[in-house]
Design a protein around this motif. Structure first.
Motif, short mmCIF file in Angstrom:
data_model
loop_
_atom_site.label_atom_id
_atom_site.label_comp_id
_atom_site.label_asym_id
_atom_site.label_seq_id
_atom_site.Cartn_x
_atom_site.Cartn_y
_atom_site.Cartn_z
N ALA A 9 10.75 7.19 30.39
CA ALA A 9 11.41 6.05 30.79
C ALA A 9 11.75 5.36 29.39
O ALA A 9 10.76 5.39 28.21
N VAL A 16 8.97 4.29 24.19
CA VAL A 16 8.64 4.54 25.77
C VAL A 16 8.78 3.13 25.93
O VAL A 16 8.07 2.20 25.59
N LYS A 17 9.20 3.12 26.95
CA LYS A 17 9.47 1.11 28.05
C LYS A 17 7.86 1.12 28.51
O LYS A 17 7.25 1.38 28.61
N PHE A 21 8.37 1.48 35.01
CA PHE A 21 9.26 2.66 34.88
C PHE A 21 10.31 2.61 35.17
O PHE A 21 11.61 2.87 34.10
N ALA A 24 14.05 0.36 33.15
CA ALA A 24 14.13 1.08 31.96
C ALA A 24 16.39 1.18 32.11
O ALA A 24 16.12 1.46 32.77
N PHE A 27 16.35 6.81 31.20
CA PHE A 27 15.46 7.88 31.01
C PHE A 27 15.76 9.12 30.05
O PHE A 27 16.77 9.70 29.86
N SER A 68 5.37 7.32 31.27
CA SER A 68 6.34 5.70 30.75
C SER A 68 4.79 5.14 30.61
O SER A 68 3.11 6.28 31.03
N LYS A 69 4.65 3.82 30.35
CA LYS A 69 3.56 3.41 29.57
C LYS A 69 2.41 3.39 30.79
O LYS A 69 1.35 2.70 31.63
N PHE A 71 2.99 3.17 35.56
CA PHE A 71 3.09 3.15 37.52
C PHE A 71 2.88 2.75 37.85
O PHE A 71 1.28 2.93 38.08
N GLU A 88 1.19 8.85 32.59
CA GLU A 88 0.64 7.48 31.86
C GLU A 88 0.41 7.76 30.60
O GLU A 88 -0.19 8.79 30.45
#
Length: 111
Positions: A9, A16-17, A21, A24, A27, A68-69, A71, A88
């Motif tokens: 994301a 990375v966003k 996610f 975003a 991707f 992603s950062k 979820f 993550e």
């Protein structure tokens, strides 16, 4: 070894966003063999306006891993039911996050 398709994301293809996610813009899609990622495309998130966070997973069906950062629990469960791995990361760099995942997989195979 077949490559693993990974989606990250991102807002700009490089970082990375932060946050959800599914919100975003893009991707970043990479194929990973061993520890070397190969960029495939920067895919537009056509589901960004959806109220259902897991709807973004529909455009990632060709991927095995989503990075992603963070979820939500619901999204993680939806990913597991689709056979996707949620990874993550605290890494801010897209390629760095992919390498982090690849190294984790390599350690699991060694151990």
């Amino acid at each position: 070894m077949l490559p693993i398709r990974v989606a990250v994301a991102t807002e700009d293809g490089k970082h990375v966003k932060e946050g959800e996610f599914n919100k975003a813009k893009y991707f970043a899609i990479y194929d990973v063999s061993g520890k070397s990622p190969t960029k495939v495309e920067l895919r537009v998130n056509t589901r960004i306006s959806s109220e259902d966070p897991s709807s973004a997973l529909e455009i990632l069906r060709d991927c095995e891993v989503v990075i992603s950062k963070e979820f939500s629990r619901d999204v993680k469960e939806a990913m597991e039911s689709m056979g996707l791995i949620a990874h993550e990361t605290r890494n801010t760099d897209v390629v760095g996050a992919i390498i982090e995942f690849a190294e984790k997989v390599a350690r699991l195979k060694e151990g």
